[in-house]
Each structure stands twice: as C-alpha cells, then as structure tokens.
Scaffold this motif. Sequence first.
Motif, mmCIF file in Angstrom:
data_model
loop_
_atom_site.group_PDB
_atom_site.id
_atom_site.type_symbol
_atom_site.label_atom_id
_atom_site.label_comp_id
_atom_site.label_asym_id
_atom_site.label_seq_id
_atom_site.Cartn_x
_atom_site.Cartn_y
_atom_site.Cartn_z
ATOM 1 N N GLY A 29 -4.395 -23.893 0.349
ATOM 2 C CA GLY A 29 -5.641 -23.792 -0.402
ATOM 3 C C GLY A 29 -6.086 -22.384 -0.752
ATOM 4 N N VAL A 30 -5.147 -21.475 -0.984
ATOM 5 C CA VAL A 30 -5.527 -20.130 -1.421
ATOM 6 C C VAL A 30 -5.179 -19.974 -2.897
ATOM 7 N N ALA A 31 -5.989 -19.204 -3.597
ATOM 8 C CA ALA A 31 -5.654 -18.851 -4.972
ATOM 9 C C ALA A 31 -4.662 -17.696 -4.918
ATOM 10 N N TYR A 32 -3.584 -17.809 -5.670
ATOM 11 C CA TYR A 32 -2.521 -16.822 -5.528
ATOM 12 C C TYR A 32 -1.766 -16.622 -6.841
ATOM 13 N N THR A 33 -1.105 -15.478 -6.915
ATOM 14 C CA THR A 33 -0.073 -15.216 -7.900
ATOM 15 C C THR A 33 1.208 -14.936 -7.137
ATOM 16 N N LEU A 34 2.262 -15.651 -7.463
ATOM 17 C CA LEU A 34 3.561 -15.483 -6.819
ATOM 18 C C LEU A 34 4.565 -15.077 -7.881
ATOM 19 N N ALA A 35 5.224 -13.937 -7.676
ATOM 20 C CA ALA A 35 6.141 -13.446 -8.693
ATOM 21 C C ALA A 35 7.163 -12.501 -8.066
ATOM 22 N N THR A 36 8.210 -12.209 -8.832
ATOM 23 C CA THR A 36 9.243 -11.267 -8.378
ATOM 24 C C THR A 36 8.979 -9.853 -8.883
ATOM 25 N N ASP A 37 7.946 -9.687 -9.683
ATOM 26 C CA ASP A 37 7.627 -8.354 -10.216
ATOM 27 C C ASP A 37 6.112 -8.256 -10.358
ATOM 28 N N LEU A 38 5.511 -7.428 -9.536
ATOM 29 C CA LEU A 38 4.069 -7.212 -9.563
ATOM 30 C C LEU A 38 3.798 -5.721 -9.407
ATOM 31 N N PRO A 39 2.685 -5.206 -9.973
ATOM 32 C CA PRO A 39 2.333 -3.800 -9.741
ATOM 33 C C PRO A 39 2.181 -3.545 -8.241
ATOM 34 N N PRO A 40 2.921 -2.576 -7.681
ATOM 35 C CA PRO A 40 2.893 -2.371 -6.226
ATOM 36 C C PRO A 40 1.498 -2.232 -5.643
ATOM 37 N N ALA A 41 0.612 -1.544 -6.334
ATOM 38 C CA ALA A 41 -0.730 -1.300 -5.790
ATOM 39 C C ALA A 41 -1.576 -2.559 -5.743
ATOM 40 N N GLN A 55 12.667 -0.929 -0.699
ATOM 41 C CA GLN A 55 12.958 -0.186 0.526
ATOM 42 C C GLN A 55 11.873 0.838 0.840
ATOM 43 N N ASP A 56 11.124 1.236 -0.156
ATOM 44 C CA ASP A 56 10.019 2.177 0.041
ATOM 45 C C ASP A 56 8.708 1.414 -0.125
ATOM 46 N N PHE A 57 7.969 1.271 0.980
ATOM 47 C CA PHE A 57 6.724 0.506 0.948
ATOM 48 C C PHE A 57 5.505 1.383 0.654
ATOM 49 N N THR A 58 5.723 2.653 0.454
ATOM 50 C CA THR A 58 4.600 3.566 0.235
ATOM 51 C C THR A 58 3.716 3.170 -0.940
ATOM 52 N N PRO A 59 4.277 2.724 -2.080
ATOM 53 C CA PRO A 59 3.402 2.382 -3.217
ATOM 54 C C PRO A 59 2.539 1.142 -2.998
ATOM 55 N N TYR A 60 2.819 0.374 -1.959
ATOM 56 C CA TYR A 60 2.114 -0.901 -1.759
ATOM 57 C C TYR A 60 0.857 -0.645 -0.923
ATOM 58 N N THR A 61 -0.097 -0.037 -1.557
ATOM 59 C CA THR A 61 -1.274 0.473 -0.837
ATOM 60 C C THR A 61 -2.235 -0.629 -0.394
ATOM 61 N N ARG A 62 -2.137 -1.826 -0.969
ATOM 62 C CA ARG A 62 -3.021 -2.938 -0.605
ATOM 63 C C ARG A 62 -2.335 -3.935 0.332
ATOM 64 N N LEU A 63 -1.121 -3.629 0.724
ATOM 65 C CA LEU A 63 -0.278 -4.569 1.451
ATOM 66 C C LEU A 63 -0.873 -4.926 2.816
ATOM 67 N N LYS A 64 -0.889 -6.240 3.125
ATOM 68 C CA LYS A 64 -1.418 -6.735 4.396
ATOM 69 C C LYS A 64 -0.321 -7.086 5.391
ATOM 70 N N ALA A 65 0.824 -7.543 4.905
ATOM 71 C CA ALA A 65 1.918 -7.931 5.806
ATOM 72 C C ALA A 65 3.197 -8.102 5.000
ATOM 73 N N VAL A 66 4.316 -7.912 5.702
ATOM 74 C CA VAL A 66 5.642 -8.206 5.151
ATOM 75 C C VAL A 66 6.205 -9.365 5.957
ATOM 76 N N LEU A 67 6.629 -10.411 5.269
ATOM 77 C CA LEU A 67 7.035 -11.666 5.899
ATOM 78 C C LEU A 67 8.517 -11.890 5.636
ATOM 79 N N ASN A 68 9.330 -11.736 6.683
ATOM 80 C CA ASN A 68 10.778 -11.799 6.544
ATOM 81 C C ASN A 68 11.249 -13.208 6.228
ATOM 82 N N LEU A 69 12.309 -13.290 5.422
ATOM 83 C CA LEU A 69 12.861 -14.588 5.050
ATOM 84 C C LEU A 69 13.801 -15.155 6.109
ATOM 85 N N TRP A 70 14.298 -14.301 7.017
ATOM 86 C CA TRP A 70 15.179 -14.800 8.066
ATOM 87 C C TRP A 70 14.865 -14.110 9.380
#
Length: 311
Positions: A29-41, A55-70
Amino acid sequence: MPINVLFAAHEKRWAQYEAPLRTALDEIGVAYTLATDLPPAEVDYIVYAPNSPVQDFTPYTRLKAVLNLWAGVEDAVGNPTLKVPYARMVDDQGLTQGMVEWVTGHTLRHHLGMDAHIVNPDHKWLPDAPPVASDRPVGILGLGELGSACGQTIARLGFPVSGWARSQKQIDGITCHTGTDGLHAVLRQSQILILLLPSTPATENTLNAETLAMLPKGAFIINPGRGPLIDDDALLAALDSGHIAHATLDVFRVEPLPQDHPFWAHPRVTVTPHIASETRAPSASRAIAENIRRGEAGEPFLHLVDRDAGY
C-alpha cells in the motif's frame, strides 16, 4: 509523495522481477515509482545486485536502504560509499527451501551410497547396505538461516547433527559449537560435512590441509556455501589420498568453473553450477517490499548486514 525504487541489476533480472515487485509493492500500500533508471538524488531505495553498474552510492543523497537480491553480500559490504542500511536477502520460501532440498538430497545421496548404483557400467552386484542415519554424524559449518534450516531438516531424518558458528547458538536438533576447539570437535566427528559459512577473510580456506586431515577417513564434503571456504589444492590432495571419499561442490573461486580446472575430471568430485539455492522472484519480492514498508513506517529493517563481520 511516491517513493522511488531503483532496480539495479542485470537486464535479465528486471524481466524476472518487475511484475512480482510491482505486485508486492502494491500489496503493502505505498505509492511508488519502480524503474531501472532514476535520477540518483531522487532514489529512496535500491533493489540491488552487487554486480550491477551501480558501484558508487555517493550521488544517492536521499537513499534510505540498499536491499540485496540474494544472500551473498561479500562483493558490496566493503564498498566505502555504501553508508546506508544494507539488507541481505532472506527468502524463506525460495532461497532457504531450495537450499534445504539440495543439501538434504546430496546428504542422503552420499549416506546411501547412491552413486555406486546409479553409475555401474560393469553391472556389479553391490549388496552392502549403508548404516542407518543415527550412525552417520553430520557436521555443518555456518549456522545462519540456511545452515540452521538444513541442519534441523537433516536432524529430523535421524542424523546426529553438530554445527559450528562464529558466535554461540542454541538450535533445536543441533549440537552447537564455537571457537577453534569447537570447530575441531565438529570436524573430527563429521562423516558428512556441509559448508554454509559466508565468504570473509576469516573464513577463507577454512578447509585446508590441516583441517581436512581432522575429518574421519572416508568423509564426504558438500559445499553450497562459498568457493573460497576450501583450499582447492588441499582438497584435491585429500581426495587423491583417499582420506576424503567425495566432494560435491556447487560454488567455486572462479565461476563459471574454468574448463581446465581439475575438479571437472576428478572421479571423486561432483560439480554443480551454483544451483543449490536461488531466490524466487515472487517470494523475494515480498521480502524486499516488507523492508520498504518497514522503512516507510519507521520500523527496523530486517536482515541487516553486520559491516564488521562482513555478512
């Protein structure tokens, strides 16, 4: 405001995961955009494969978590730009169940001596019966989610199961050990040894010439964990001497296993192509969506990686 979820993995994975991820995200029940290409910020969460171009997470300034696929995180856990919570995949319905089935199958195969009957070109009559399970001690190195689930299943079949972990555990059906003395105790009694440790500097070459010699003569080794857990040359020497009866290996230092690697041709080695366990897109997507729900609700994330331990 919708959250932005970046899918950072191989194109083939996107084809597998897009629909299940959308279904799972719709369900929380969350509103979301899911895509393979989004502005990092503007990215809130990254659904991540460590071999992706990100490989460089520096540009992802709003990032809350990284969720591994395996489950494996060793290729990303040391990334100095990855500073946000990093969750590994625990997919009980897919990854865990698949591992339990593969490990149990090969444990029974070696216990029952099936190979001699399945491949018997000379039509030899081989009436020797194996011992019952209660007379075949099994050891497991690594008692995380996968090791615990495999050990408990094998114990329910009647095998005496001992296990070793970095920290002390209490698991029904498994005699748990820790420390160097505990490792040696597990090795000395394991007629079948299963490796489910993570790959870290501390676990590299856990099985080497010295520790292989501690196993009972004629022991079987099953490795669906990580390739670097075993010193390849030491294992080949132990197989050639007859001290180790057989090794069933699903993971290797280099994958795919090079065609000229001696494991391919060795009569006492079974090579399987990293198939012991695989996340299933529907159940893995639900696990990812649950962590996103938790992040948006201010609840603790599940299955966070311990950066100091490396897994």
